[in-house]
Design a protein around this motif. Structure first.
Motif, PDB file in Angstrom:
ATOM      1  N   GLU A   9       0.826  -1.199   0.000  1.00  0.00           N
ATOM      2  CA  GLU A   9       0.000   0.000   0.000  1.00  0.00           C
ATOM      3  C   GLU A   9       0.862   1.250   0.000  1.00  0.00           C
ATOM      4  N   LEU A  10       1.971   1.213   0.713  1.00  0.00           N
ATOM      5  CA  LEU A  10       2.908   2.336   0.658  1.00  0.00           C
ATOM      6  C   LEU A  10       3.499   2.498  -0.732  1.00  0.00           C
ATOM      7  N   ALA A  11       3.783   1.376  -1.380  1.00  0.00           N
ATOM      8  CA  ALA A  11       4.315   1.440  -2.743  1.00  0.00           C
ATOM      9  C   ALA A  11       3.298   2.079  -3.679  1.00  0.00           C
ATOM     10  N   ALA A  12       2.020   1.718  -3.520  1.00  0.00           N
ATOM     11  CA  ALA A  12       0.974   2.317  -4.347  1.00  0.00           C
ATOM     12  C   ALA A  12       0.842   3.804  -4.041  1.00  0.00           C
ATOM     13  N   ARG A  13       0.932   4.160  -2.776  1.00  0.00           N
ATOM     14  CA  ARG A  13       0.851   5.563  -2.367  1.00  0.00           C
ATOM     15  C   ARG A  13       1.968   6.371  -3.028  1.00  0.00           C
ATOM     16  N   ASP A  14       3.176   5.868  -2.988  1.00  0.00           N
ATOM     17  CA  ASP A  14       4.296   6.575  -3.604  1.00  0.00           C
ATOM     18  C   ASP A  14       4.156   6.625  -5.119  1.00  0.00           C
ATOM     19  N   ARG A  15       3.589   5.577  -5.679  1.00  0.00           N
ATOM     20  CA  ARG A  15       3.368   5.562  -7.125  1.00  0.00           C
ATOM     21  C   ARG A  15       2.427   6.691  -7.539  1.00  0.00           C
ATOM     22  N   VAL A  16       1.326   6.846  -6.817  1.00  0.00           N
ATOM     23  CA  VAL A  16       0.374   7.908  -7.156  1.00  0.00           C
ATOM     24  C   VAL A  16       0.972   9.283  -6.876  1.00  0.00           C
ATOM     25  N   LEU A  17       1.758   9.401  -5.825  1.00  0.00           N
ATOM     26  CA  LEU A  17       2.440  10.678  -5.577  1.00  0.00           C
ATOM     27  C   LEU A  17       3.347  11.041  -6.750  1.00  0.00           C
ATOM     28  N   GLY A  18       3.933  10.033  -7.369  1.00  0.00           N
ATOM     29  CA  GLY A  18       4.733  10.292  -8.564  1.00  0.00           C
ATOM     30  C   GLY A  18       3.881  10.841  -9.702  1.00  0.00           C
ATOM     31  N   TRP A  19       2.683  10.313  -9.848  1.00  0.00           N
ATOM     32  CA  TRP A  19       1.781  10.854 -10.870  1.00  0.00           C
ATOM     33  C   TRP A  19       1.428  12.304 -10.538  1.00  0.00           C
ATOM     34  N   ALA A  20       1.131  12.560  -9.253  1.00  0.00           N
ATOM     35  CA  ALA A  20       0.768  13.912  -8.843  1.00  0.00           C
ATOM     36  C   ALA A  20       1.909  14.886  -9.114  1.00  0.00           C
ATOM     37  N   ALA A  21       3.142  14.449  -8.874  1.00  0.00           N
ATOM     38  CA  ALA A  21       4.297  15.309  -9.154  1.00  0.00           C
ATOM     39  C   ALA A  21       4.369  15.650 -10.636  1.00  0.00           C
ATOM     40  N   GLY A  22       3.959  14.706 -11.469  1.00  0.00           N
ATOM     41  CA  GLY A  22       3.936  14.972 -12.899  1.00  0.00           C
ATOM     42  C   GLY A  22       2.838  15.927 -13.333  1.00  0.00           C
TER      43      GLY A  22
END
Length: 225
Positions: free
Chosen positions: A160-173
């Motif tokens: 779940e943390l990995a998914a959270r960081d993945r979406v944060l990467g999208w948000a940064a984009g």
């Protein structure tokens, strides 16, 4: 099960004055009936209790195809349920609606149905990642709205943390995207995350906040000390 029955029931509840206000508020050019959400909630609950999954999918698809505001919201509500087995047809239906998104209320209700299916099968995040590169603004926005469940875990598992960081990467984009709805979605995702994982939000804002619009930064930091 008759789709026309559900449409007829909605039309019988039409409130012309409320419909005018809804059309002015939501702005998207479609038919509005002025049926309030609590009534739609009751209809959706009835459908979920009385129809099979296959019939619910069929009704939802036809309601959506009517392009009536309240019918589309009802369609999404009918398919919003944590436990649906099998759920492939439900997921295919919801994901098929995304290119039609053109206003926030319908999009958000459909994304709520999609959230349940993503949580049920997080492997579907691979498909959501492709939405982030869409030319359709509402599809890009949906990638954040549909992943909001990953902002809410107090004790997330490693995956779940990995998914959270993945979406944060999208948000940064997204932070260089000047569209108001995209900026709002980024701020919304971060705001909700800040209630459960403030350190990640602070790190995100330290790195990317200077490129966000002021209102989105304010939204993101609303619950930070």
């Amino acid at each position: 099960m008759a789709v026309t029955c559900w449409l007829d029931r909605l039309r019988a509840l039409e409130d012309p004055e409320r419909a005018k206000g809804a059309a002015a508020y939501h702005k998207a050019p479609r038919t509005y009936l002025g049926v309030p959400n609590p009534v739609l909630n009751d209809l959706a609950k009835e459908a979920r209790q009385t129809l099979s999954v296959a019939d619910r999918v069929a009704v939802a698809r036809e309601l959506w195809a009517s392009d009536i505001h309240e019918a589309r919201i009802l369609a999404a509500k009918i398919l919003t349920q944590a436990r649906i087995r099998p759920d492939d047809a439900v997921w295919e239906t919801v994901r098929g609606w995304v290119p039609d998104f053109d206003a926030w209320a319908i999009a958000d209700h459909a994304c709520m149905a999609g959230q349940k299916r993503l949580v049920a099968d997080p492997a579907r995040l691979d498909e959501i990642e492709r939405w982030t590169a869409s030319d359709h603004m509402w599809t890009r926005r949906a990638a954040l709205v549909i992943t909001l469940p990953w902002t809410k875990q107090n004790h997330p598992k490693p995956e779940e943390l990995a998914a959270r960081d993945r979406v944060l990467g999208w948000a940064a984009g997204y932070v260089d995207d000047r569209d108001w709805f995209i900026q709002k979605a980024v701020g919304w995702w971060l705001r909700d995350l800040s209630k459960h994982d403030p350190s990640r939000v602070r790190s995100f804002l330290d790195e990317n906040g200077g490129r966000m619009k002021a209102f989105a930064r304010k939204e993101a930091s609303k619950y930070l000390d």
